[in-house]
Design an enzyme around this catalytic site. Structure first.
Site, mmCIF file in Angstrom:
data_model
loop_
_atom_site.group_PDB
_atom_site.id
_atom_site.type_symbol
_atom_site.label_atom_id
_atom_site.label_comp_id
_atom_site.label_asym_id
_atom_site.label_seq_id
_atom_site.Cartn_x
_atom_site.Cartn_y
_atom_site.Cartn_z
ATOM 1 N N GLY A 85 -11.368 -8.652 8.257
ATOM 2 C CA GLY A 85 -12.843 -9.214 8.501
ATOM 3 C C GLY A 85 -13.437 -8.009 8.929
ATOM 4 O O GLY A 85 -14.609 -8.469 9.213
ATOM 5 N N ASP B 256 -1.415 8.280 3.878
ATOM 6 C CA ASP B 256 -1.673 8.876 2.479
ATOM 7 C C ASP B 256 -0.742 10.365 2.744
ATOM 8 O O ASP B 256 -1.247 10.862 3.749
ATOM 9 C CB ASP B 256 -3.158 9.013 2.587
ATOM 10 C CG ASP B 256 -3.308 9.634 1.393
ATOM 11 O OD1 ASP B 256 -3.010 9.589 -0.474
ATOM 12 O OD2 ASP B 256 -3.353 10.887 0.778
ATOM 13 N N ALA C 144 -14.116 2.543 7.308
ATOM 14 C CA ALA C 144 -12.824 3.683 7.422
ATOM 15 C C ALA C 144 -11.743 2.955 6.871
ATOM 16 O O ALA C 144 -10.966 3.277 7.813
ATOM 17 C CB ALA C 144 -13.838 4.805 8.459
ATOM 18 N N ASP D 120 0.892 -1.263 0.045
ATOM 19 C CA ASP D 120 -0.366 -0.286 0.304
ATOM 20 C C ASP D 120 0.876 1.495 0.038
ATOM 21 O O ASP D 120 0.349 2.005 0.860
ATOM 22 C CB ASP D 120 -1.445 0.148 0.997
ATOM 23 C CG ASP D 120 -1.337 -1.487 1.476
ATOM 24 O OD1 ASP D 120 -2.662 -1.293 0.374
ATOM 25 O OD2 ASP D 120 -1.775 -1.491 2.527
ATOM 26 N N GLU E 127 -11.219 -0.860 -3.769
ATOM 27 C CA GLU E 127 -11.031 -0.651 -2.919
ATOM 28 C C GLU E 127 -10.085 0.346 -2.877
ATOM 29 O O GLU E 127 -9.638 0.469 -4.219
ATOM 30 C CB GLU E 127 -10.724 -1.449 -2.106
ATOM 31 C CG GLU E 127 -9.442 -2.578 -2.014
ATOM 32 C CD GLU E 127 -8.632 -3.383 -0.774
ATOM 33 O OE1 GLU E 127 -9.354 -3.575 -0.175
ATOM 34 O OE2 GLU E 127 -8.715 -4.543 -1.541
ATOM 35 N N SER F 165 -13.678 0.340 1.182
ATOM 36 C CA SER F 165 -12.758 -1.131 0.795
ATOM 37 C C SER F 165 -14.086 -1.915 1.246
ATOM 38 O O SER F 165 -15.295 -1.867 1.871
ATOM 39 C CB SER F 165 -12.200 -1.276 2.299
ATOM 40 O OG SER F 165 -11.297 -2.360 1.407
ATOM 41 N N PHE F 166 -14.302 -2.451 -0.198
ATOM 42 C CA PHE F 166 -15.777 -3.101 -0.384
ATOM 43 C C PHE F 166 -16.547 -3.223 0.070
ATOM 44 O O PHE F 166 -17.310 -1.617 0.206
ATOM 45 C CB PHE F 166 -15.139 -4.378 0.310
ATOM 46 C CG PHE F 166 -13.859 -5.342 0.002
ATOM 47 C CD1 PHE F 166 -14.243 -6.905 -0.538
ATOM 48 C CD2 PHE F 166 -12.851 -5.186 -0.508
ATOM 49 C CE1 PHE F 166 -13.621 -7.805 -0.992
ATOM 50 C CE2 PHE F 166 -11.666 -5.528 -1.395
ATOM 51 C CZ PHE F 166 -12.441 -7.421 -1.566
ATOM 52 N N ASP G 50 -8.084 2.750 3.675
ATOM 53 C CA ASP G 50 -7.529 3.229 2.275
ATOM 54 C C ASP G 50 -7.910 5.472 2.082
ATOM 55 O O ASP G 50 -8.922 5.092 1.132
ATOM 56 C CB ASP G 50 -8.309 2.462 1.506
ATOM 57 C CG ASP G 50 -7.869 1.014 1.939
ATOM 58 O OD1 ASP G 50 -7.269 0.593 2.027
ATOM 59 O OD2 ASP G 50 -8.576 0.611 0.718
#
Length: 313
Positions: A118, A100, A155, A40, A206, A174-175, A157
């Protein structure tokens, strides 16, 4: 949602190996060497020095004076922040996801995520500094949080993007119900308005990264299965919109909310499952799993080019 908790152990193997990257993915990757274990990645340049921040213990930091030969710098967090457990009780240790890095109005901002595999019980946090080189990061606290039962989005990425009027926005997700974007205050760098949906996909999407180019906002995403080494099926896609809040459509005109996204990079025989991408000016960084090194997640960097209004390596 992806499992990043095991990745740091794999990254350490890559750092020890100090592998040299000379192959290509879909286009010519920069010939990187040194400490290139990363998952990432987010990339930036401060003066003549390059920095990459990665998922890892306390946020992994890599640095280079030419963008090619990389060494490991001190991690950002040396201990857990007290508020992390308030929003993600099951989280422990210094496993910090998907940073980021951006500069806005002369200050450097580092968004990141705290979560567990998960679960949608997650939080995006923020640290800031006068500059990366100066260090002395200030904890700015929680930015956005979600819970498993209270939200249908996640919450993690985060990606800071500034629109053509100079207003900051935060894309994330994400997802679950997909990717979101929200306006943030220039003073607090935290949300101030409604949350907009910009991409969704039954099989998962994502890691949003948005850049503006020649009249359009381009949304880069990662799709399919991450974090499984050489069994990963991650891919990088793109779509575009004349408005930062969408709708984003791919090269075939399919809305990203309907699963659209033109594939930019699906990897090759050596570099499996490219994703977790970040675009900085004319450069794109991402990780891929090195089939020649036990599937270790590895930093790749390429020039980002444009052809017919669409991105290419």
């Amino acid at each position: 949602m992806v499992n990043r908790s095991w990745l740091w152990r794999s990254i350490l193997l890559a750092l020890a190996a100090s592998s040299s990257i000379l192959n290509t993915v879909q286009g010519a990757a920069w010939p990187l060497s040194g400490d290139v274990g990363c998952h990432d990645p987010t990339i930036t340049q401060e003066g003549s020095r390059w920095y990459v921040f990665c998922t890892g213990t306390g946020i992994t930091v890599l640095t280079s004076d030419d963008g090619l030969a990389w060494v490991t710098a001190p991690q950002i967090f040396l201990s857990e922040l007290s508020w992390w457990a308030d929003y993600v009780p099951a989280h422990s240790g210094l496993d910090v996801w998907a940073p980021d890095i951006s500069t806005f109005k002369g200050r450097t901002y580092l968004y990141y995520a705290i979560s567990t595999f998960g679960s949608r019980t997650s939080a995006i946090g923020l640290a800031s500094a006068d500059s990366i080189g100066a260090g002395s990061w200030i904890d700015e606290g929680m930015v956005i949080s979600t819970t498993e039962t209270g939200n249908d989005y996640n919450a993690i990425d985060p990606n800071l993007v500034v629109d053509t009027d100079g207003n900051p926005w935060l894309a994330f997700g994400s997802f679950s119900s997909g990717l979101k974007i929200v306006a943030i205050s220039p003073s607090t760098m935290k949300p101030t308005g409604d949350i907009y949906s910009i991409a969704a996909r039954p099989a998962g999407v994502e890691a949003p990264s948005i850049v503006y180019h020649d009249g359009y906002y381009y949304l880069f995403t990662s799709i399919d299965k991450c974090c499984s080494g050489v069994d990963s099926t991650y891919k990088i896609t793109y779509s575009r919109s004349s408005s930062i809040t969408g709708p984003y459509v791919d090269a075939d005109g399919v809305d990203a909310m309907d699963g659209g996204g033109t594939i930019l990079d699906s990897g090759n025989a050596r570099w499996i499952g490219p994703g977790g991408q970040d675009v900085y000016e004319s450069v794109i960084a991402r990780h891929a799993y090195d089939a020649d090194n036990n599937g270790v997640p590895t930093l790749l960097i390429s020039d980002l080019n444009w052809s017919g209004g669409w991105p290419t390596y």
